[in-house]
Design a protein around this motif. Structure first.
Motif, PDB file in Angstrom:
ATOM      1  N   ASP B 247     -15.984   2.780  -2.374  1.00  7.30           N
ATOM      2  CA  ASP B 247     -15.433   3.148  -3.671  1.00  7.30           C
ATOM      3  C   ASP B 247     -14.208   4.045  -3.514  1.00  7.30           C
ATOM      4  OD1 ASP B 247     -17.452   1.807  -5.182  1.00  7.30           O
ATOM      5  OD2 ASP B 247     -18.822   3.381  -4.540  1.00  7.30           O
ATOM      6  N   TRP B 248     -14.364   5.034  -2.619  1.00  2.70           N
ATOM      7  CA  TRP B 248     -13.226   5.935  -2.397  1.00  2.70           C
ATOM      8  C   TRP B 248     -12.053   5.173  -1.819  1.00  2.70           C
ATOM      9  CZ3 TRP B 248     -13.163  10.277  -4.854  1.00  2.70           C
ATOM     10  CH2 TRP B 248     -14.353  10.918  -5.188  1.00  2.70           C
ATOM     11  N   ALA B 249     -12.349   4.232  -0.907  1.00  2.00           N
ATOM     12  CA  ALA B 249     -11.275   3.450  -0.294  1.00  2.00           C
ATOM     13  C   ALA B 249     -10.518   2.665  -1.363  1.00  2.00           C
ATOM     14  CB  ALA B 249     -11.847   2.502   0.751  1.00  2.00           C
ATOM     15  N   SER B 250     -11.276   2.059  -2.284  1.00  2.00           N
ATOM     16  CA  SER B 250     -10.595   1.262  -3.306  1.00  2.00           C
ATOM     17  C   SER B 250      -9.736   2.161  -4.186  1.00  2.00           C
ATOM     18  CB  SER B 250     -11.613   0.492  -4.142  1.00  2.00           C
ATOM     19  OG  SER B 250     -12.453   1.401  -4.805  1.00  2.00           O
ATOM     20  N   LEU B 251     -10.252   3.375  -4.441  1.00  2.00           N
ATOM     21  CA  LEU B 251      -9.472   4.317  -5.246  1.00  2.00           C
ATOM     22  C   LEU B 251      -8.166   4.647  -4.519  1.00  2.00           C
ATOM     23  CD1 LEU B 251      -9.571   6.010  -7.828  1.00  2.00           C
ATOM     24  CD2 LEU B 251     -10.494   7.874  -6.477  1.00  2.00           C
ATOM     25  N   ALA B 252      -8.291   4.906  -3.209  1.00  2.00           N
ATOM     26  CA  ALA B 252      -7.101   5.230  -2.421  1.00  2.00           C
ATOM     27  C   ALA B 252      -6.109   4.076  -2.455  1.00  2.00           C
ATOM     28  CB  ALA B 252      -7.510   5.548  -0.984  1.00  2.00           C
ATOM     29  N   ILE B 253      -6.629   2.860  -2.324  1.00  2.00           N
ATOM     30  CA  ILE B 253      -5.730   1.701  -2.312  1.00  2.00           C
ATOM     31  C   ILE B 253      -4.934   1.621  -3.611  1.00  2.00           C
ATOM     32  CG2 ILE B 253      -5.651  -0.818  -2.293  1.00  2.00           C
ATOM     33  CD1 ILE B 253      -8.007  -0.752  -0.383  1.00  2.00           C
ATOM     34  N   VAL B 254      -5.638   1.784  -4.738  1.00  4.02           N
ATOM     35  CA  VAL B 254      -4.932   1.658  -6.011  1.00  4.02           C
ATOM     36  C   VAL B 254      -3.915   2.795  -6.188  1.00  4.02           C
ATOM     37  CG1 VAL B 254      -5.191   1.583  -8.510  1.00  4.02           C
ATOM     38  CG2 VAL B 254      -6.771   0.342  -7.081  1.00  4.02           C
ATOM     39  N   VAL B 255      -4.287   4.000  -5.755  1.00  2.00           N
ATOM     40  CA  VAL B 255      -3.329   5.105  -5.866  1.00  2.00           C
ATOM     41  C   VAL B 255      -2.098   4.834  -5.010  1.00  2.00           C
ATOM     42  CG1 VAL B 255      -2.937   7.528  -5.297  1.00  2.00           C
ATOM     43  CG2 VAL B 255      -5.026   6.858  -6.468  1.00  2.00           C
ATOM     44  N   LEU B 256      -2.349   4.356  -3.766  1.00  4.76           N
ATOM     45  CA  LEU B 256      -1.230   4.018  -2.879  1.00  4.76           C
ATOM     46  C   LEU B 256      -0.374   2.916  -3.500  1.00  4.76           C
ATOM     47  CD1 LEU B 256      -2.767   4.136   0.688  1.00  4.76           C
ATOM     48  CD2 LEU B 256      -1.094   5.682  -0.365  1.00  4.76           C
ATOM     49  N   PHE B 257      -1.055   1.968  -4.130  1.00  4.95           N
ATOM     50  CA  PHE B 257      -0.337   0.879  -4.773  1.00  4.95           C
ATOM     51  C   PHE B 257       0.608   1.435  -5.837  1.00  4.95           C
ATOM     52  CE2 PHE B 257      -0.210  -2.323  -8.225  1.00  4.95           C
ATOM     53  CZ  PHE B 257       0.494  -3.299  -7.547  1.00  4.95           C
ATOM     54  N   GLY B 258       0.096   2.392  -6.649  1.00  5.89           N
ATOM     55  CA  GLY B 258       0.937   3.010  -7.669  1.00  5.89           C
ATOM     56  C   GLY B 258       2.143   3.697  -7.049  1.00  5.89           C
ATOM     57  N   ALA B 259       1.886   4.427  -5.921  1.00  4.23           N
ATOM     58  CA  ALA B 259       2.992   5.098  -5.246  1.00  4.23           C
ATOM     59  C   ALA B 259       4.003   4.068  -4.750  1.00  4.23           C
ATOM     60  CB  ALA B 259       2.458   5.927  -4.090  1.00  4.23           C
ATOM     61  N   GLY B 260       3.474   2.982  -4.190  1.00 10.03           N
ATOM     62  CA  GLY B 260       4.335   1.909  -3.697  1.00 10.03           C
ATOM     63  C   GLY B 260       5.216   1.363  -4.811  1.00 10.03           C
TER      64      GLY B 260
END
Ligand code: ADP
Ligand code: MG
Lengths: 316, 274
Positions: B247-260
């Motif tokens: 769950d945390w990993a998916s959260l990180a991915i989406v946050v990184l995606f936003g930064a990207g």
């Protein structure tokens, strides 16, 4: 001709979704007119689904349902060629003939529910009127009958189902479960359907309530000569009231025939988890031991008669 | 129940189905934010790609997702046309002197708007409606709103009301269907006649439906009382929501995606929204 004929009928719920469920699988069967046919099978074997196909409430996914040889779901284009030759339509231009035929099909279909009366499972929830008699009159009123005729039919239906005068003016919501069931049944009988279809009419009733219901149904059948279909779990009831029996299992019909024919296959019925009546089984076992007993014994009374005859005691 | 679920929940076995519903609610919000952060051509390309990847990961057939876009086609088409004709810009495409003036910016705007709506629908669908049962969703919302309890907001009561409602929607739908069939079998006609006649034709359905709904409510409250239900205080759960690394990993991915997306907004290829 058979009163009802199902020709390779299949029915699928929620087709094309992950919840797809085949409720009837290539069912072909014939139902004789003027007698009582019982349909037995486990929960989920497709009995209720089949009943709803008979009066056009549901349309088969494939296959045909024939009532007196007429495909109840027929489409103009299917019958156009054949019907055009009928004298009724002979003088017409192709277009107006097609229109007339379409209108005729629509009208026949609208009347279908009056010809094939369906009493659904636990029908007491369908009651809604202020009084019992008005509720029974709902069907006949939808048929567009005259008030006098409606009154007549309400009384007749109440008589068949043993609903007393005092109940007729009560609110249907004040009745007991068994009484409500009988009112619901009367509501369909009042339409005087030529085919009466009952989906588990006695489910959840006490023995007396069951007897009332079944006797009412049998009376109706005897008096009007109509065709009756009864869905039931109870072999004892089937044995007592039905002429023919159809056995369903897993969306298929696994056996159909007269009561005697079907009950002769004890083993097969046992395999699907259905029991023949205990008394019938007992008599079969006795016969297997060599006692010359008749085959068609379905009630304790009949068994007593047969045994007395066998022992030379004469009738009671 | 017949295994018929209501809403659009689509049973499948995918990573997204197995995520903690609370995270899915948060992920949905973040993903929506991402769609609005998007400004450049490369950003929108990434967004569209991410939507397709989400569909792929969730194992939900593309046609099912597209089906949910269909009812919105009207709105999408409408905004598309408005954008094309009403946007003003510098690059005029139509020849000088035409009554209709279409600018290149208008077309870019329209296309971006379309991609944004597509990503929005897909994102909420994949994270929430298709992969989360309504019950999980209520639990998640209750859990996420727990802090409001400090302000004496009856969160548990609302959640319970919501789950009971959700639970009974399919039941009542089924019931309505049954009653309609029973009345049709007695010749009731709901589809023809004047407006007045049709309204009257509903009485034989509505009365039994209300009667049964009220009976059900009484039975349900009795059953709940018999099991000593007395509100949310001190109540524990059978299915405790637990989050794990995934769950945390998916959260990180989406946050990184936003930064990207924010970074990609700087890439000056094609048209960039103002
Ligand atoms: N409205 C429905 N939607 C989806 N599936 C249904 C529906 N009604 C019945 N079924 C399914 O169809 C099968 C046959 O059901 P039914 O005809 O009610 O059987 P029976 O009356 O013999 O118990 C069952 O597997 C049941 O789950
Ligand atoms: Mg059934």
């Amino acid at each position: 001709m058979d009163k009802l004929y199902l020709d390779h009928v299949s029915y699928v719920y929620s087709a094309g979704t992950p919840f797809e469920q085949k409720a009837l699988d290539d069912v072909t069967l014939a139902i004789r007119g003027g007698c009582i046919t019982g349909i037995i099978g486990h929960t989920g074997s497709g009995k209720s689904t089949m009943m709803q196909l008979l009066n056009g409430l549901a349309k088969p996914s494939s296959g045909k349902v024939l009532l007196d040889g007429y495909d109840i779901n027929c489409d103009v284009n299917d019958v156009l060629e054949e019907w055009k030759k009928l004298p009724e339509y002979s003088g017409m231009s192709p277009r107006s003939a097609k229109k007339a035929i379409a209108a005729k099909i629509k009208k026949t279909r609208a009347k279908l529910c009056f010809r094939v009366g369906l009493v659904m499972q636990y029908p007491e929830y369908q009651l809604f009127e202020e009084t019992v008699s008005r509720d029974i009159a709902f069907g006949p009123r939808n048929m567009g009958l005259a008030e006098e005729e409606i009154r007549q039919r309400v009384l007749e239906a109440a008589a068949f189902t043993d609903i007393g005068e005092d109940l007729l003016e009560k609110s249907p919501f004040d009745l007991s479960g068994g009484q409500k069931r009988r009112v619901a049944l009367a509501g369909v009988i009042a339409m005087r359907p030529e085919v009466l279809v009952l989906d588990e009419p006695a489910a959840g009733l006490d023995p007396l309530g069951r007897t009332f219901i079944f006797e009412g149904i049998r009376n109706y059948q005897r008096k009007t000569g109509s065709t009756v279909l009864i869905v039931s779990h109870s072999m004892e009831d089937m044995a007592r009231y039905c002429d023919d029996v159809i056995v369903m299992s897993g969306a298929r019909v696994i056996r159909q025939g007269s009561r005697e024919e079907v009950f002769a296959h004890v083993d097969e019925l046992a395999e699907t988890g259905l029991d023949i009546p205990q008394i019938t089984h007992l008599m079969q076992l006795l016969r297997a031991r060599g006692l010359p007993l008749p085959e068609n014994i379905y009630t304790v009374d009949e068994a007593v008669e047969a045994l007395r005859a066998l022992l030379g005691l004469g009738a009671k | 129940m017949k295994g018929i679920s209501f809403g659009q929940y689509y049973p499948a076995d995918s990573v997204i189905h197995r995520l903690d519903p609370r995270f899915k609610v948060i992920l949905t919000i973040l993903y929506i934010v991402c769609t609005f952060l998007c400004k450049s051509l490369v950003g929108f390309a990434a967004l569209t790609l991410s939507a397709l990847v989400l569909i792929f990961i969730s194992r939900i057939p593309l046609r099912i997702v597209l089906r949910s876009v269909r009812p919105l086609l009207m709105i999408i088409g409408f905004t598309f046309i408005i954008n094309i004709f009403w946007s003003r810009g510098e690059q005029l495409i139509t020849p000088e002197g035409w009554p209709i003036r279409i600018y290149a910016e208008g077309i870019w705007n329209a296309v971006y708007m379309f991609l944004r709506i597509f990503a929005l629908i897909t994102g909420t669908g994949i994270f929430l409606t298709y992969t989360t049962t309504p019950m999980d969703l209520t639990d998640a919302i209750e859990s996420l709103l727990t802090p409001l309890k400090k302000l004496h907001v009856p969160v548990h009561v609302f959640a319970m009301m919501m789950s009971i409602t959700l639970r009974f929607i399919p039941t009542l739908t089924e019931e309505t269907e049954k009653i309609m069939n029973a009345q049709k079998a007695r010749g009731a006609n709901f589809t023809s006649g004047s407006l007045m006649q049709r309204a009257k034709a509903l009485i034989p359905i509505l009365i039994p439906l209300f009667v049964s709904a009220i009976n059900r409510a009484v039975e349900l409250s009795n059953a709940m009382e018999c099991r000593c239900y007395h509100g949310g205080d001190g109540r524990t759960r059978l299915n405790v929501l637990r989050c794990n690394g995934r769950d945390w990993a998916s959260l990180a991915i989406v946050v990184l995606f936003g930064a990207g997306i924010l970074l990609l907004n700087g890439v000056g290829i094609g048209y960039t929204l103002g």
